[in-house]
Design a protein around this motif. Structure first.
Motif, PDB file in Angstrom:
ATOM      1  N   ILE A  91       0.813  -1.217   0.000  1.00 17.00           N
ATOM      2  CA  ILE A  91       0.000   0.000   0.000  1.00 17.00           C
ATOM      3  C   ILE A  91       0.848   1.269   0.000  1.00 17.00           C
ATOM      4  O   ILE A  91       0.659   2.173  -0.826  1.00 17.00           O
ATOM      5  N   THR A  92       1.784   1.358   0.922  1.00 19.46           N
ATOM      6  CA  THR A  92       2.574   2.590   1.069  1.00 19.46           C
ATOM      7  C   THR A  92       3.427   2.857  -0.162  1.00 19.46           C
ATOM      8  O   THR A  92       3.581   4.008  -0.580  1.00 19.46           O
ATOM      9  N   SER A  93       3.982   1.811  -0.752  1.00 18.43           N
ATOM     10  CA  SER A  93       4.859   1.983  -1.907  1.00 18.43           C
ATOM     11  C   SER A  93       4.120   2.523  -3.121  1.00 18.43           C
ATOM     12  O   SER A  93       4.742   3.097  -4.018  1.00 18.43           O
ATOM     13  N   LEU A  94       2.817   2.338  -3.150  1.00 16.33           N
ATOM     14  CA  LEU A  94       2.041   2.835  -4.284  1.00 16.33           C
ATOM     15  C   LEU A  94       1.684   4.309  -4.150  1.00 16.33           C
ATOM     16  O   LEU A  94       1.367   4.970  -5.143  1.00 16.33           O
ATOM     17  N   GLY A 115      12.859   1.963  -4.316  1.00 16.08           N
ATOM     18  CA  GLY A 115      12.751   2.740  -3.098  1.00 16.08           C
ATOM     19  C   GLY A 115      13.923   2.633  -2.161  1.00 16.08           C
ATOM     20  O   GLY A 115      13.903   3.204  -1.083  1.00 16.08           O
ATOM     21  N   ILE A 116      14.964   1.858  -2.515  1.00 14.43           N
ATOM     22  CA  ILE A 116      16.152   1.721  -1.679  1.00 14.43           C
ATOM     23  C   ILE A 116      17.387   1.853  -2.546  1.00 14.43           C
ATOM     24  O   ILE A 116      17.531   1.154  -3.542  1.00 14.43           O
ATOM     25  N   THR A 117      18.263   2.777  -2.172  1.00 16.75           N
ATOM     26  CA  THR A 117      19.550   2.923  -2.855  1.00 16.75           C
ATOM     27  C   THR A 117      20.651   2.617  -1.865  1.00 16.75           C
ATOM     28  O   THR A 117      20.685   3.184  -0.775  1.00 16.75           O
ATOM     29  N   ILE A 118      21.545   1.698  -2.239  1.00 15.66           N
ATOM     30  CA  ILE A 118      22.649   1.318  -1.369  1.00 15.66           C
ATOM     31  C   ILE A 118      23.940   1.861  -1.963  1.00 15.66           C
ATOM     32  O   ILE A 118      24.323   1.505  -3.079  1.00 15.66           O
ATOM     33  N   GLU A 224      -1.293   5.795   5.711  1.00  9.90           N
ATOM     34  CA  GLU A 224      -0.886   7.051   6.339  1.00  9.90           C
ATOM     35  C   GLU A 224       0.626   7.209   6.421  1.00  9.90           C
ATOM     36  O   GLU A 224       1.122   8.256   6.844  1.00  9.90           O
ATOM     37  N   LEU A 225       1.366   6.200   6.019  1.00  7.77           N
ATOM     38  CA  LEU A 225       2.826   6.282   6.091  1.00  7.77           C
ATOM     39  C   LEU A 225       3.385   7.062   4.907  1.00  7.77           C
ATOM     40  O   LEU A 225       2.874   6.956   3.790  1.00  7.77           O
ATOM     41  N   PRO A 226       4.443   7.824   5.117  1.00  8.65           N
ATOM     42  CA  PRO A 226       5.062   8.545   4.003  1.00  8.65           C
ATOM     43  C   PRO A 226       5.849   7.594   3.118  1.00  8.65           C
ATOM     44  O   PRO A 226       6.540   6.700   3.601  1.00  8.65           O
ATOM     45  N   ASN A 227       5.731   7.785   1.817  1.00 11.69           N
ATOM     46  CA  ASN A 227       6.455   6.929   0.883  1.00 11.69           C
ATOM     47  C   ASN A 227       7.856   7.498   0.691  1.00 11.69           C
ATOM     48  O   ASN A 227       8.039   8.551   0.096  1.00 11.69           O
ATOM     49  N   LYS A 228       8.851   6.797   1.200  1.00  7.48           N
ATOM     50  CA  LYS A 228      10.217   7.318   1.197  1.00  7.48           C
ATOM     51  C   LYS A 228      11.122   6.513   0.287  1.00  7.48           C
ATOM     52  O   LYS A 228      10.888   5.338   0.027  1.00  7.48           O
ATOM     53  N   GLN A 361       8.296  -2.893   2.620  1.00  8.16           N
ATOM     54  CA  GLN A 361       7.522  -2.925   1.381  1.00  8.16           C
ATOM     55  C   GLN A 361       8.409  -2.781   0.149  1.00  8.16           C
ATOM     56  O   GLN A 361       8.029  -3.195  -0.948  1.00  8.16           O
ATOM     57  N   LYS A 362       9.592  -2.215   0.338  1.00  7.45           N
ATOM     58  CA  LYS A 362      10.494  -1.963  -0.777  1.00  7.45           C
ATOM     59  C   LYS A 362      11.573  -3.033  -0.929  1.00  7.45           C
ATOM     60  O   LYS A 362      12.326  -3.030  -1.891  1.00  7.45           O
ATOM     61  N   CYS A 363      11.658  -3.933   0.048  1.00  8.98           N
ATOM     62  CA  CYS A 363      12.667  -4.997  -0.003  1.00  8.98           C
ATOM     63  C   CYS A 363      12.240  -6.104  -0.962  1.00  8.98           C
ATOM     64  O   CYS A 363      11.055  -6.329  -1.205  1.00  8.98           O
ATOM     65  N   ARG A 364      13.232  -6.818  -1.455  1.00  7.89           N
ATOM     66  CA  ARG A 364      12.985  -8.004  -2.259  1.00  7.89           C
ATOM     67  C   ARG A 364      12.906  -9.223  -1.346  1.00  7.89           C
ATOM     68  O   ARG A 364      13.589  -9.291  -0.327  1.00  7.89           O
ATOM     69  N   ASN A 365      12.098 -10.205  -1.727  1.00  9.71           N
ATOM     70  CA  ASN A 365      11.979 -11.424  -0.914  1.00  9.71           C
ATOM     71  C   ASN A 365      13.306 -12.148  -0.781  1.00  9.71           C
ATOM     72  O   ASN A 365      13.540 -12.853   0.198  1.00  9.71           O
ATOM     73  N   GLU A 366      14.178 -11.973  -1.763  1.00  8.63           N
ATOM     74  CA  GLU A 366      15.487 -12.614  -1.709  1.00  8.63           C
ATOM     75  C   GLU A 366      16.296 -12.158  -0.502  1.00  8.63           C
ATOM     76  O   GLU A 366      17.143 -12.901   0.010  1.00  8.63           O
ATOM     77  N   GLU A 367      16.055 -10.943  -0.048  1.00  4.64           N
ATOM     78  CA  GLU A 367      16.763 -10.437   1.131  1.00  4.64           C
ATOM     79  C   GLU A 367      16.425 -11.276   2.364  1.00  4.64           C
ATOM     80  O   GLU A 367      17.299 -11.577   3.192  1.00  4.64           O
ATOM     81  N   PHE A 368      15.174 -11.671   2.487  1.00 10.11           N
ATOM     82  CA  PHE A 368      14.751 -12.451   3.647  1.00 10.11           C
ATOM     83  C   PHE A 368      15.223 -13.897   3.529  1.00 10.11           C
ATOM     84  O   PHE A 368      15.514 -14.546   4.545  1.00 10.11           O
TER      85      PHE A 368
END
Length: 464
Positions: A91-94, A115-118, A224-228, A361-368
Motif C-alpha cells: 500500500i505505502t509503496s504505491l 525505493g532503496i539505494t545502497i 498514512e505512512l510517508p512513501n520514502k 515494502q520496498k525490499c525483495r523477498n530474496e533479502e529475507f
C-alpha cells in the motif's frame, strides 16, 4: 484532504482498484489515469498512486459506487496485456510521495522503482557517532529521550554514548540483572516449560495463509505512512536487517510463551528483549544479534530457558520464510501493540517501526531468504552468552548429586534399623560370633523372656 483506504488486485489483462470513500459526493468525483499515474479526488478524499506498470482508460474501463459500503470499484486495462504488476499489495509503496517532513529528515522522500539505494562508499560521519533510530538517522531530535521514557529505554542518554560503547554498557547492565536462581529453577522445571517448548507458532498451522489480504485496520496504518526512498550505505543496510531480526525475536518469544494469544504484557516483552529498542544498539553480524537476544531472554522475561531460546530462534527462521507480506503484517501487529501500550511505547513506532513498515515494502523477498539462511547456519552455545551457564549447571548437578547421596545414606540407615519381620531380631553385624554356652541354647530357651537377653536389644530393634 483524507487518504481513503484502497486495495488493488489484477488478472492477466486488468487492474482492479477498490477505494473506500463513504459519504462523498459522487457528482464531484474526479478520476484520472495517465500511464503509471492514477488520481482520485472526491471531497474530502484525495488519492494519488504510482503503479508498477501502465494502465489505460478506454471504452472498456468500468466504474461503480456501492452506497451501502461506500466503495468505488474501478477496472482498467493493462497497457501491455499479460504483464504482471509486482507488489500491488504494498500500500505505502504505491502512494505518491508527500511533502510532509518526518522525524528522519535525512531520508530522501522520492518515489523510484525499488525505493532503496545502497551506496558502495562508506562515509565516516562523526555526527552519527551518537545517532539512534531507524538506520541511525536521528542525530539532533529527541534530546533526553531516554530520561523522558525510563520505562522504555535502559540507556538514558543515547546522545552522549557512542554506538560502539552501547553494547559494552548493555552487557554490564545485563550481567547485574542476571539471576542464577531463576535460570536454574526454569532449567529443572520440566513441567512448567513443557507447553512452551512444544508450542507451534500460528504461522506454522496447516490452515495458515501467508498471502492473506491486509485487514482494514492494517490498510489504515499503511496508507498514512510517508512513501520514502532510502539512501543507505552497505553498513547501514545490514544494520537495518539485523535490527529486524532483533525485533522479530522478541515478537516470536511473545507468541510462543503466550501460546499465540498476546497479552497486555506483550509490548513490554518485545520492547525488553530487543537491544535495538532498549539500548539503541546496532549489530555487526547475525551471531551478534542472536547472542544479544538469547542473553536478554535469559535475564528479563518470566520464562528463562536456553532450549526455549533455541526454539524462538527457529520461529524467527520460519517467520522469515513466509515472505515480506506476512513480515509486514507482524510488524503492523507490533505497531498496534505499541500504540495501545499504557507506557507510551508509541515512541518506538516513531523511532523505528514506521520506517520498518515502509522499508519492508520496498525490499525483495530474496533479502529475507538470505537472512534466514544466515540464521540457520549460526550455532549459539551457552558459552557464547558469557553468563557462566555451564558452570552454574555443573555446580547445580553437583549439589543435586550430594543431596541424592545424603538421602540415599539416610534411607540406608533407616532400612538398616528397621525389623523386616515381627519377632525376628537383627544381628549387630554381618557375622555371628560365638560367645558362651547360653548363645547356643535351644530354640525353646532362646524364646524365654529372661532379663539378661532383653538387655542386649537396642530400643530401635525392639519389635514391640
Amino acid at each position: 484532504m483524507l487518504t481513503p483506504r484502497f486495495k488493488l488486485s489484477q488478472d492477466e489483462n486488468h487492474v482492479f482498484i477498490t477505494i473506500h470513500a463513504p459519504y462523498t459526493n459522487i457528482g464531484d468525483t474526479e478520476i484520472d489515469v495517465d500511464g503509471e499515474n492514477f488520481l482520485f479526488v472526491s471531497s474530502p478524499y484525495f488519492l494519488r498512486l504510482r503503479l508498477p506498470g501502465k494502465i489505460v482508460e478506454n471504452d472498456k474501463s468500468k466504474g461503480s459506487y456501492v452506497c451501502d459500503s461506500g466503495d468505488f470499484n474501478l477496472t482498467f486495462d493493462k497497457d501491455s496485456p499479460g504483464e504482471h504488476f509486482e507488489n500491488l499489495e504494498m500500500i505505502t509503496s504505491l502512494l505518491a510521495p508527500r511533502d510532509i517532513p518526518d522525524i528522519n529528515p535525512s531520508l530522501v522522500e522520492l518515489l523510484e522503482e525499488d525505493g532503496i539505494t545502497i551506496e558502495d562508499r562508506e562515509v565516516d560521519d562523526d555526527s552519527k557517532k551518537y545517532a539512534f533510530g531507524f538506520a541511525n538517522k536521528i542525530t539532533t531530535e529527541f534530546v533526553n529521550i531516554g530520561s523522558e521514557f525510563p520505562q522504555i529505554f535502559e540507556l538514558r542518554v543515547p546522545e552522549q554514548v557512542a554506538l560502539d560503547e552501547r553494547h559494552v554498557l548493555r552487557i554490564q547492565h545485563e550481567d547485574d540483572k542476571f539471576s542464577s536462581d531463576h535460570y536454574l529453577a526454569d532449567l529443572y522445571d520440566d513441567e512448567l516449560l513443557a507447553p512452551y517448548l512444544t508450542a507451534v507458532p500460528f504461522w506454522e498451522a496447516s490452515d495458515f495463509n501467508k498471502n492473506a489480504e491486509f485487514t482494514d485496520d492494517e490498510v489504515a496504518i499503511l496508507k498514512e505512512l510517508p512513501n520514502k526512498h532510502y539512501l543507505l550505505n552497505k553498513t547501514e543496510y545490514r544494520q537495518v536487517l539485523f535490527g529486524l531480526v532483533d525485533i522479530l525475536y522478541g515478537y516470536c518469544y511473545d507468541k510462543r510463551t503466550t501460546l499465540n494469544e498476546s497479552t497486555v504484557e506483550s509490548s513490554w516483552t518485545i520492547n525488553k528483549l530487543s537491544s535495538t529498542f532498549s539500548w539503541f544498539c546496532v549489530f555487526k553480524d547475525i551471531k551478534h544479534v542472536l547472542i544479544a537476544c538469547f542473553r536478554r531472554a535469559l535475564i528479563y522475561p518470566i520464562f528463562r530457558n536456553f532450549e526455549l531460546c533455541k526454539k524462538v530462534r527457529n520461529d524467527v527462521v520460519s517467520l522469515l520464510k513466509k515472505g515480506k507480506k506476512f513480515l509486514i503484517k507482524c510488524v503492523l501487529e507490533i505497531h498496534q501493540m505499541f500504540n495501545s501500550s499504557s507506557d507510551a511505547r508509541y515512541i518506538l513506532n516513531q523511532l523505528y517501526i514506521k520506517d520498518y513498515l515502509v522499508f519492508l515494502q520496498k525490499c525483495r523477498n530474496e533479502e529475507f531468504d538470505e537472512l534466514y539462511n544466515n540464521i540457520i547456519n549460526i550455532d549459539v552455545t551457552k558459552k557464547d552468552l558469557d553468563l557462566e551457564l555451564e558452570e552454574l549447571e555443573a555446580a547445580a548437578e553437583l549439589v543435586q548429586k550430594e543431596e541424592t547421596d545424603v538421602l540415599e545414606n539416610e534411607m540406608a540407615v533407616r532400612m538398616a534399623s528397621m525389623t523386616l519381620l515381627p519377632g525376628v531380631r537383627r544381628s549387630n553385624g554381618p557375622y555371628l560370633e560365638e560367645s558362651d554356652d547360653e548363645s547356643n541354647t535351644s530354640s525353646s530357651d532362646s524364646s524365654s523372656n529372661s532379663s539378661d537377653e532383653s538387655s542386649d536389644l537396642d530400643s530401635d530393634d525392639d519389635p514391640s
